[in-house]
Design an enzyme around this catalytic site. Structure first.
Site, PDB file in Angstrom:
ATOM      1  N   ALA A  64     -23.487 115.925  16.162  1.00 47.12           N
ATOM      2  CA  ALA A  64     -23.160 115.419  17.500  1.00 47.12           C
ATOM      3  C   ALA A  64     -23.769 116.353  18.534  1.00 47.12           C
ATOM      4  O   ALA A  64     -23.945 117.553  18.284  1.00 47.12           O
ATOM      5  CB  ALA A  64     -21.646 115.355  17.655  1.00 47.12           C
ATOM      6  N   GLY A 108     -22.325 115.564  12.346  1.00 41.81           N
ATOM      7  CA  GLY A 108     -22.434 114.111  12.449  1.00 41.81           C
ATOM      8  C   GLY A 108     -23.668 113.570  11.731  1.00 41.81           C
ATOM      9  O   GLY A 108     -23.662 112.419  11.285  1.00 41.81           O
ATOM     10  N   GLU A 111     -22.630 113.278   8.253  1.00 43.63           N
ATOM     11  CA  GLU A 111     -21.676 112.160   8.180  1.00 43.63           C
ATOM     12  C   GLU A 111     -22.392 110.811   8.288  1.00 43.63           C
ATOM     13  O   GLU A 111     -21.973 109.835   7.677  1.00 43.63           O
ATOM     14  CB  GLU A 111     -20.620 112.316   9.273  1.00 43.63           C
ATOM     15  CG  GLU A 111     -19.734 113.524   9.006  1.00 43.63           C
ATOM     16  CD  GLU A 111     -18.828 113.867  10.178  1.00 43.63           C
ATOM     17  OE1 GLU A 111     -19.362 114.233  11.251  1.00 43.63           O
ATOM     18  OE2 GLU A 111     -17.611 113.756  10.037  1.00 43.63           O
ATOM     19  N   GLU A 131     -18.821 122.113  11.584  1.00 46.11           N
ATOM     20  CA  GLU A 131     -17.983 121.973  12.781  1.00 46.11           C
ATOM     21  C   GLU A 131     -16.988 123.124  12.925  1.00 46.11           C
ATOM     22  O   GLU A 131     -16.604 123.493  14.037  1.00 46.11           O
ATOM     23  CB  GLU A 131     -17.221 120.641  12.739  1.00 46.11           C
ATOM     24  CG  GLU A 131     -18.078 119.435  13.082  1.00 46.11           C
ATOM     25  CD  GLU A 131     -18.781 118.812  11.885  1.00 46.11           C
ATOM     26  OE1 GLU A 131     -18.927 119.480  10.831  1.00 46.11           O
ATOM     27  OE2 GLU A 131     -19.197 117.648  12.004  1.00 46.11           O
TER      28      GLU A 131
END
Ligand code: HXC
Length: 257
Positions: A64, A108, A111, A131
């Site tokens: 992200a 992300g 993911e 993270e």
């Protein structure tokens, strides 16, 4: 149209390329909105049988966009579902989605790969959920999909220590489907997608739904779901065509019905 992603088609295969190379394809809302819209468009397109998502040679996606997120408030995120709002869209796609991963797939980005049905990794691929280093959390399915994919022990290690896996480790642990040389990544993934897209689309959709059931429910429910999916195959012209073509020793002519 947004230039955060690039799209093209190769016969029945759609290719989506994440396109923020200067930020290592960090996933901001513009990129995720464009990705979600493209996936829905290709899912609805009768001419497309499989979708490939790829990034660049240095990064599939480095996670992200930290710059975008740094000052969000909790209520901003609740209200606008920044960054998370397209992840359910990815889950809704009924056609097979393949990830072609070179370089970093972090946070992300990892993911996103985990949300795909098949992950083809280049030798250079690196997977991590870092993270924790930001005092954040792998919040796009990471804490849920990773244990399913590689088991609790390895998943806890990756989530709690930010351990990075290279392509061979990711292959060994079951995070990826196969590993190929970097210079073969796109061609091999497109060829795999073309092979898949050549099969009967309703059968592919039924298989994808059934395999996903194995993740989400009990064995008893899954077996029942699978049996119904099998019975429904007998309503498909393609299934009869596939079996008769085998018996006649000819190539099946699937109509995707
Ligand atoms: C914003 C990023 C970024 C990110 C890299 N960049 N990752 N910008 N968000 N996630 C930017 C850098 O700031 C830099 O910009 C440029 O991309 C190149 O990155 P470098 O760090 O200079 O490259 P390098 O030294 O090769 O290191 C590569 C790296 C590192 C190891 C991948 O960039 C890194 O650790 N990135 C962050 C990875 C991460 O923490 N991901 C999780 C995010 S949280 P400039 O302008 O300086 O050139 C997350 C939550 C998901 O994903 C849950 C909700 C969806």
């Amino acid at each position: 149209m947004s230039n955060e992603i690039l799209t093209e088609t190769h016969g029945r295969v759609a290719l989506v390329t994440l396109n923020r190379p200067a930020q290592l394809n960090a996933l901001n809302d513009a990129l995720m909105d464009a990705l979600g819209a493209a996936l829905l468009r290709f899912d609805a397109d009768d001419g497309i049988g499989a979708i490939v998502i790829t990034g660049g040679p240095k990064a599939f996606a480095a996670g992200a966009d930290i710059g975008a997120m740094a000052d969000w408030s909790c209520m901003d995120v609740h209200r606008d579902r920044f960054i998370t709002r397209n992840w359910e869209t990815i889950r809704q796609v009924r056609k097979p989605v393949l990830a072609a991963v070179a370089g970093y797939a972090m946070g992300g980005g990892c993911e996103l790969a985990l949300a795909c049905d098949i992950v083809v990794a280049a030798d250079s691929a690196r997977f991590a959920l870092p993270e924790i280093k930001l005092a954040m959390l792998p919040g796009a399915g990471g804490t849920q999909r990773l244990p399913h994919a590689i088991g609790k022990a390895k998943a806890m290690d990756m989530c709690l220590s930010a351990r990075m896996l290279d392509a061979q480790e990711a292959d060994r642990y079951g995070l990826v489907s196969r590993v190929v040389p970097d210079d073969r990544l796109l061609d091999d993934t497109l060829a795999l997608a073309a092979r898949i897209a050549g099969y009967s689309l309703p059968a592919l959709v039924a298989i994808k739904e059934s395999v996903n059931r194995a993740w989400e429910g009990t064995l008893t429910e899954g077996i029942l779901f699978e049996r119904r999916a099998l019975y429904t195959r007998f309503a498909s012209a393609d299934a009869h065509e596939g079996m008769h073509a085998f018996l006649a020793k000819r190539t099946p002519d699937f109509q995707h019905r």
